[in-house]
Structures are given as structure tokens and as C-alpha cells.
Design an enzyme around this catalytic site. Structure first.
Site, PDB file in Angstrom:
ATOM      1  N   HIS A 224      67.747   4.354  -2.266  1.00 54.11           N
ATOM      2  CA  HIS A 224      66.964   4.231  -1.025  1.00 54.11           C
ATOM      3  C   HIS A 224      65.489   3.940  -1.276  1.00 54.11           C
ATOM      4  O   HIS A 224      64.934   3.046  -0.640  1.00 54.11           O
ATOM      5  CB  HIS A 224      67.120   5.445  -0.122  1.00 54.11           C
ATOM      6  N   TYR A 228      62.111   0.661  -0.345  1.00 51.17           N
ATOM      7  CA  TYR A 228      60.663   0.698  -0.115  1.00 51.17           C
ATOM      8  C   TYR A 228      59.896   0.044  -1.247  1.00 51.17           C
ATOM      9  O   TYR A 228      58.788  -0.462  -1.032  1.00 51.17           O
ATOM     10  CB  TYR A 228      60.219   2.145   0.139  1.00 51.17           C
ATOM     11  N   HIS A 375      72.412  -5.441   8.200  1.00 49.75           N
ATOM     12  CA  HIS A 375      71.124  -4.735   8.192  1.00 49.75           C
ATOM     13  C   HIS A 375      70.345  -5.053   6.919  1.00 49.75           C
ATOM     14  O   HIS A 375      69.132  -5.302   6.956  1.00 49.75           O
ATOM     15  CB  HIS A 375      71.382  -3.226   8.292  1.00 49.75           C
ATOM     16  N   PHE A 376      71.041  -5.058   5.805  1.00 46.26           N
ATOM     17  CA  PHE A 376      70.453  -5.350   4.504  1.00 46.26           C
ATOM     18  C   PHE A 376      69.793  -6.733   4.506  1.00 46.26           C
ATOM     19  O   PHE A 376      68.714  -6.934   3.944  1.00 46.26           O
ATOM     20  CB  PHE A 376      71.586  -5.291   3.479  1.00 46.26           C
ATOM     21  N   HIS A 377      70.465  -7.677   5.173  1.00 45.81           N
ATOM     22  CA  HIS A 377      69.933  -9.035   5.195  1.00 45.81           C
ATOM     23  C   HIS A 377      68.771  -9.203   6.173  1.00 45.81           C
ATOM     24  O   HIS A 377      67.990 -10.150   6.037  1.00 45.81           O
ATOM     25  CB  HIS A 377      71.054 -10.041   5.511  1.00 45.81           C
ATOM     26  N   ARG A 440      82.841  -3.778   4.684  1.00 42.39           N
ATOM     27  CA  ARG A 440      81.819  -4.310   3.802  1.00 42.39           C
ATOM     28  C   ARG A 440      82.477  -4.767   2.503  1.00 42.39           C
ATOM     29  O   ARG A 440      83.495  -4.214   2.091  1.00 42.39           O
ATOM     30  CB  ARG A 440      80.819  -3.187   3.522  1.00 42.39           C
ATOM     31  N   ARG A 441      81.932  -5.814   1.899  1.00 45.55           N
ATOM     32  CA  ARG A 441      82.286  -6.270   0.548  1.00 45.55           C
ATOM     33  C   ARG A 441      83.610  -7.034   0.455  1.00 45.55           C
ATOM     34  O   ARG A 441      83.871  -7.674  -0.537  1.00 45.55           O
ATOM     35  CB  ARG A 441      82.373  -5.100  -0.453  1.00 45.55           C
TER      36      ARG A 441
END
Length: 550
Positions: A224, A228, A375-377, A440-441
């Protein structure tokens, strides 16, 4: 050396930064191609040639873009920023930086070779019990150690400036680079521990099993704050560079420093919110880390306030009136502003999605669905990457002694439009399919045309369309980068460093008190992880050789 006396980054430091950028953009090309192939496979209309595995290209995409591209670009940017604002690196600092670069490069080549040989198709998260070749883990370790050496050069440059300027706050870009470096070093202790103590001995056959829960927990202790680590360099550009580009002033130096300190404090002890569905962790500790996760929203909102206050203050100085009159006077024709601004806007829905992901109950709906990938993208692949592209448009010509021409500036804006449109298709479809339960994946072919899988097909086709548009954007970006590095006209391109508004409060020296901030960081980490780790180790299953699997 006085900051004001520095007009350009020293050429020797520029070569070190550019070496990092060359690797980063090679990673963009390879990882982008793998991403395109993924979306085509998921559409159900394309099969990979030559026996290439779906999870092989999935691993390439995740590792090369999520770890290699970002780490090399960030370290190159931060080294250049420190050289610009705190003075040219010493020969010793530069040598340490070069050693770090070559270690990172060697590690990248080792890990990439194992992935391409299909001996490390363990995905971006490389969860046990998936096992990779030992050289993959050794390569990752070298990347981390190399990045620590880059970070050491940054810390040494900061310490030298503080020694030469007692009682003064450090230059803002240097301070921000230091915070991000400290965050990275503290966070990577987790992934280095699981790789060296668990996964590498297991891969070498020295132990027969590993404790999966401990391994995953150590990964997310790192995973996580990694987000950041990606995000804070974008914030550096938003806080310090963009005000100069538009002709305005930094709204508040103190607020910028406080937001970075809060990210350092609250981004590390929150890994359990990625493990909310996992057994073996007491729900009370999960809930505590969910609360800590929500505290990270505060510096994000501080950043949004500061940025839009800067924009509005600039607009008012140009005579803009009304609630949104300032929007009209912003330099939309300048790619150095427009490209990162699109990234800023994308962070609004990305942040909202992050709140859902971290929520104790809402997470149950989207956990391990392709919503998470969407979300990641939005976060990394749009907000962060578009800002990195915006940095590239002025930093690369600054370092290579060239200029951003009008033609390349126009092409850069077109590239950002391609990116925004492609990501709207792809990320939007991922979010929608995730709400329908698409995992996912996984690829469509694994579901054999089941009725539920058929429901996802329109969204997977939309992902393929978006991925294709994004790949065109990658081609444009690579064209611009190559031109700025080698072929653009010779000249001088500004390294924009904003000045703080005269109306801002004086920056207090408490922000330079690293005993205080590091002490609080360590206490928070110990508070959030000590008892859960003791519980995991005490209750670890017994291995076949009679020892606990830790």
C-alpha cells in the site's frame, strides 16, 4: 551552493537522471505491449501465439510497469529535483547513484529474463504458494537495494544542504523527495524481508514450505505505501511545478510539507485493508488499519484544496470573476499544464474508488474483482502516469539541452487525449464488469463460455478497445520522448520551480525534525503490526520437518 544560483541541473547529474529515464521508457514499451495483449485475450477474440501464457504477459505487465517503470522514473526525477534545488551532487553522491542504477538495472534484467522464460509467472504480487525461479527473487532484491542507494544519495544531498543552511527550511522539492525516499525505504523492508527470509530460501529448496499469511502480510506492508511512493512525485509536480508553469504562486509551503508528512505517517501501517477477506487476522486489527487508511484521505483533500486555491488565486490575478471564471485563463495550450491536469481530474473518481476499496463492508462487493484493476488504472496508470508524462515534457529537454517545440507540445496534448479516452473505455469497463462479479487477473477462456462469463463479454470488448487506444498513446509518448532526448532542437528548457505566495505563513522548522516524524512513524507501525504478527507466528501451522513455517 545557493539555490537561486542554479539555473540548470548539472550535466553530470542530468546523465544519471536520464539513464533512469531510458530504462523507464523501455519498460513502458514492453509493459504496454503486454497490457494490449492482455486486453485482447480477455475479449475472447484473440489467442496468444508461440505458446506464450496469459499469466506470463500478465506478470510482465504488472512487474514492468508497476515496479520497474515507476521506480526508475521516480528515482531519476527525484535525483534531478534535488540537484536543481539543493545543489549539484557531490562526486561521492553521484557515484552512489550510479551504483544504485546499475544494481537496479541488473536486477530488472534478471527478473525479466525469468518472466520471459516462463519461470516466474507469479503476477505483480508474486503471492505464495505461486513460486518463481530463485533468480526472479534475487533480481527483485537487487532492484530494491539499488533503489536504496539512489535514496542514500538523496538523503546525503539533503543533509549537506541542512548543514550548510542551519535554521532554514530545506527547498520544498528536496524536502518532498526526502519524504518519499524515507517512505520507500521503510516500506520496502517488508517486501525485502519476505523475499530474503521466506521466498528465496523456499525457491532454492532450503525449506519445504512458507507461511502464506505472513508472506502476504509482509507484501501488503509494502504494497500500500508503494501506491504513495508512486503518487507523491506526482504531488511534487502538482504542488511545486504546476504553479510556476501557469505563472502563479504556491498557495502554502507549510500545507504542502504537512500533507507529505501525513502521507509518511499514515500510508505504511494500513496493509490489512488489502487483506480484509483473509482469515488469520483478528477483525479488530483489520478495523484499526481501515481507520488509519481513511486518515490518508486528509492529506489528499489538503492537496486538492491547495491546488485549486493556486489556480483560483492565479485566475483572480488575471481578472477572472465568478465561481469558475479562473478556468478560462489557465494555459490549456501548454502540455506541461494540461497533461498533468487531466491526471489530477482522474484522481477524483480514483480517490472515490479507493474509499470503497478500503471500506470494511463495501470491500466485500469488489474484493478480487476486476473493479480493483480498474481502480489501479485510474490511480497509477492515469493520475500518476499522465503527470509523469507532463514532467517528461520539460525535464527531459532540460537535461538533454533541447527544447519542447510547438509541434511536440501539440502532439503531447493529443497523446493525453488518446490516453484519457482509452482509459475511460478500459477502466470504466473494468469497474462495471467488477460490479457484475468478473474476477481480477483471469481471462475469458478460463470460463468456457459460461453464462456468467458471457455477461462480461461486452465489457471485455470495451477493455480491448480502450487498451488499443492506450497503446496508440504509448507509441506517441515514446515518439515524443525519443525526440526530446535525441532530435529536438538544441536550446534551454526551463526546470519550473514555483515560489511560495507572499501571503503564505512562514514555514515552521518542526517539519525538519526527523527524530519526531520517524519516531511517530515507527510507533504507528509497531502499534498496527506487532500483536498481529506475534499472533500469526504463534499460530503458524507446523511444517513436515517439525518447525513453524515462518
Amino acid at each position: 551552493m545557493k539555490t537561486a544560483a542554479l539555473k540548470t541541473v548539472d550535466r553530470r547529474d542530468g546523465k544519471l537522471a536520464m539513464a533512469h529515464f531510458y530504462v523507464a521508457f523501455i519498460a513502458l514499451a514492453l509493459g504496454g505491449l503486454a497490457g494490449l495483449l492482455q486486453t485482447l485475450v480477455r475479449s475472447g477474440k484473440f489467442e496468444l501465439p508461440a505458446g506464450i501464457g496469459y499469466y506470463q504477459i500478465l506478470t510482465v505487465h504488472g512487474v514492468v510497469l508497476g515496479l520497474v517503470l515507476t521506480t526508475f522514473f521516480i528515482m531519476g526525477f527525484q535525483l534531478a529535483a534535488v540537484s536543481k534545488t539543493s545543489g549539484t551532487l557531490t562526486n561521492r553522491q553521484r557515484l552512489i547513484g550510479w551504483i544504485g542504477f546499475w544494481l537496479m538495472t541488473a536486477g530488472t534484467l534478471m527478473a525479466a529474463a525469468m518472466i520471459l522464460l516462463n519461470k516466474a509467472s507469479v503476477l505483480y504480487t508474486f503471492y505464495a504458494p505461486l513460486q518463481a525461479h530463485a533468480l526472479f527473487y534475487i533480481g527483485l532484491t537487487l532492484v530494491i537495494v539499488g533503489s536504496w542507494l539512489d535514496g542514500a544519495a538523496i538523503i546525503m544531498a539533503y543533509a549537506r544542504w541542512r548543514k550548510a543552511n542551519p535554521g532554514k527550511p530545506s527547498p520544498l522539492l528536496t524536502f518532498m523527495s526526502l519524504v518519499n525516499t524515507i517512505l520507500w525505504i521503510v516500506a520496502t523492508i517488508g517486501v525485502a524481508s519476505t523475499v530474503l527470509i521466506q521466498l528465496l530460501p523456499w525457491s532454492l529448496g532450503l525449506v519445504d514450505r512458507v507461511d502464506v499469511l505472513v508472506s502476504r502480510t509482509l507484501f501488503w506492508y509494502f504494497g500500500h505505501p508503494l501506491v504513495y511512493f508512486w503518487l507523491l512525485p506526482a504531488y511534487m509536480a502538482w504542488y511545486v511545478v504546476i504553479p510556476k508553469v501557469i505563472g502563479g504562486k504556491i498557495f502554502s509551503d507549510s500545507l504542502a510539507r504537512m500533507s507529505f508528512i501525513l502521507f509518511l505517517l499514515f500510508s505504511i501501517p494500513v496493509g490489512f485493508h488489502h487483506q480484509l477477506t483473509e482469515p488469520g487476522i483478528d477483525p479488530a486489527w483489520k478495523f484499526l488499519q481501515v481507520i488509519l487508511t481513511f486518515l490518508v484521505i486528509i492529506p489528499s483533500l489538503m492537496t486538492a484544496f491547495s491546488l485549486f486555491a493556486t489556480f483560483e488565486s492565479y485566475g483572480r490575478s488575471k481578472g477572472a470573476t465568478g465561481l469558475f471564471g479562473w478556468v478560462k485563463v489557465l494555459p490549456w495550450e501548454d502540455a506541461r499544464f494540461t497533461v498533468p491536469f487531466i491526471g489530477m481530474l482522474s484522481f477524483i473518481p480514483a480517490g472515490a474508488g479507493g474509499i470503497i476499496n478500503a471500506s470494511h463492508q463495501l470491500n466485500q462487493v469488489v474484493h478480487n474483482t476486476i473493479w480493483i484493476t480498474g481502480h489501479f488504472h485510474l490511480t497509477l496508470a492515469t493520475a500518476v502516469i499522465l503527470t509523469f508524462f507532463g514532467i517528461t515534457y520539460w525535464l527531459v529537454p532540460h537535461l538533454t539541452g533541447r527544447t519542447l517545440t510547438k509541434a511536440l507540445n501539440k502532439l503531447a496534448i493529443i497523446q493525453a487525449v488518446f490516453w484519457a479516452v482509452g482509459m475511460t473505455f478500459m477502466s470504466g469497463a473494468m469497474h462495471a464488469a467488477g460490479l457484475l462479479g468478473a474476477p481480477r487477473r483471469s481471462s475469458y477462456s478460463e470460463y468456457g463460455g459460461a453464462a456468467q462469463a458471457a455477461e462480461w463479454i461486452p465489457y471485455q470488448v470495451a477493455q480491448a478497445i480502450g487498451g488499443s487506444i492506450l497503446f496508440l498513446g504509448i507509441i506517441l509518448m515514446l515518439y515524443i520522448f525519443i525526440n526530446l532526448a535525441f532530435f529536438a532542437p538544441k536550446g534551454e528548457e526551463e526546470f519550473p520551480v514555483g515560489e511560495t505566495s507572499e501571503k503564505a505563513e512562514k514555514t515552521p522548522m518542526v517539519f525538519e525534525n526527523w527524530k519526531l516524524w520517524l519516531g511517530i512513524t515507527v510507533l504507528l507501525i509497531l502499534f498496527a503490526y506487532t500483536i498481529p504478527f506475534i499472533d500469526m507466528i504463534e499460530n503458524a501451522p507446523i511444517g513436515s520437518k517439525g518447525y513453524k513455517l515462518w
